[in-house]
Each structure stands twice: as C-alpha cells, then as structure tokens.
Design a protein around this motif. Structure first.
Motif, PDB file in Angstrom:
ATOM      1  N   UNK A  94       9.253  41.459  39.299  1.00  0.00           N
ATOM      2  CA  UNK A  94       8.112  40.553  39.439  1.00  0.00           C
ATOM      3  C   UNK A  94       8.346  39.320  38.574  1.00  0.00           C
ATOM      4  N   UNK A  95       7.542  38.280  38.819  1.00  0.00           N
ATOM      5  CA  UNK A  95       7.647  37.046  38.045  1.00  0.00           C
ATOM      6  C   UNK A  95       6.688  37.103  36.865  1.00  0.00           C
TER       7      UNK A  95
ATOM      8  N   UNK B 190      12.015  44.452  30.852  1.00  0.00           N
ATOM      9  CA  UNK B 190      13.186  43.592  30.763  1.00  0.00           C
ATOM     10  C   UNK B 190      12.869  42.245  31.396  1.00  0.00           C
ATOM     11  N   UNK B 191      13.446  41.186  30.849  1.00  0.00           N
ATOM     12  CA  UNK B 191      13.280  39.812  31.345  1.00  0.00           C
ATOM     13  C   UNK B 191      14.635  39.188  31.632  1.00  0.00           C
ATOM     14  N   UNK B 192      14.649  38.285  32.619  1.00  0.00           N
ATOM     15  CA  UNK B 192      15.804  37.429  32.887  1.00  0.00           C
ATOM     16  C   UNK B 192      15.255  36.050  33.257  1.00  0.00           C
TER      17      UNK B 192
ATOM     18  N   UNK C  15      15.850  30.451  35.856  1.00  0.00           N
ATOM     19  CA  UNK C  15      16.861  29.405  35.962  1.00  0.00           C
ATOM     20  C   UNK C  15      18.068  29.771  35.109  1.00  0.00           C
ATOM     21  N   UNK C  16      19.189  30.018  35.746  1.00  0.00           N
ATOM     22  CA  UNK C  16      20.434  30.253  35.030  1.00  0.00           C
ATOM     23  C   UNK C  16      20.592  31.635  34.421  1.00  0.00           C
ATOM     24  N   UNK C  17      19.665  32.540  34.694  1.00  0.00           N
ATOM     25  CA  UNK C  17      19.773  33.877  34.132  1.00  0.00           C
ATOM     26  C   UNK C  17      20.874  34.682  34.798  1.00  0.00           C
ATOM     27  N   UNK C  18      21.610  35.416  34.002  1.00  0.00           N
ATOM     28  CA  UNK C  18      22.704  36.233  34.526  1.00  0.00           C
ATOM     29  C   UNK C  18      22.447  37.733  34.376  1.00  0.00           C
ATOM     30  N   UNK C  19      21.560  38.099  33.475  1.00  0.00           N
ATOM     31  CA  UNK C  19      21.288  39.515  33.235  1.00  0.00           C
ATOM     32  C   UNK C  19      19.907  39.664  32.586  1.00  0.00           C
TER      33      UNK C  19
END
Length: 77
Positions: free
Chosen positions: A15-16, A31-33, A36-40
C-alpha cells in the motif's frame, strides 16, 4: 539464504504511505520503500516494542509455511 521475498508472500498487500510503498510482513513488521528511486524495502516498525513476557504473550505468531512451500525452497536451494 533461500526464501521467497516477503513482499510476494500470500496475504501481503503493498500500500501507499506518503512518499513510500509499504507492507506489513507476516511477522507484523512494517517495511517502507521510497516510491521514487527505491530499490528495496527497509524495516521501519516492529510489533514487539518492549522485551516483556506480556508482549510475547500478546504477540500473534505467523502461520508456518506449508510442507509444499518448504519442498519448493529445498528444490530451489
């Protein structure tokens, strides 16, 4: 280590949350990612906040993986 990614586990919904994508894993951790530009995903919150017997007694433990899933991971290894 051989495991399925936590975000792909059955019953886990992404979810956002503000500028992040988020999910609650089966252990109850959030957990968060970055969107924009998140990889993990990184852990940001945990279900047991204090090391007490009461916290452990009230914790909802996850259901173990099925025999079939464990066999699949064994073949993958």
């Amino acid at each position: 280590m051989v495991q399925l990614p936590a975000a792909t586990t059955v019953g886990v919904d992404i979810f956002e949350e503000g500028d992040y994508l988020a999910f609650i894993d089966r252990w109850g951790s959030k957990l968060h990612m970055p969107k924009q530009g998140g990889l993990y995903f990184d852990w940001v919150d945990f279900p047991i906040k204090e090391p007490t017997m009461s916290a452990l007694d009230n914790y909802h433990w996850p259901v173990p993986d099925s025999v079939e899933l464990n066999a699949q991971l064994g073949r993958q290894a």
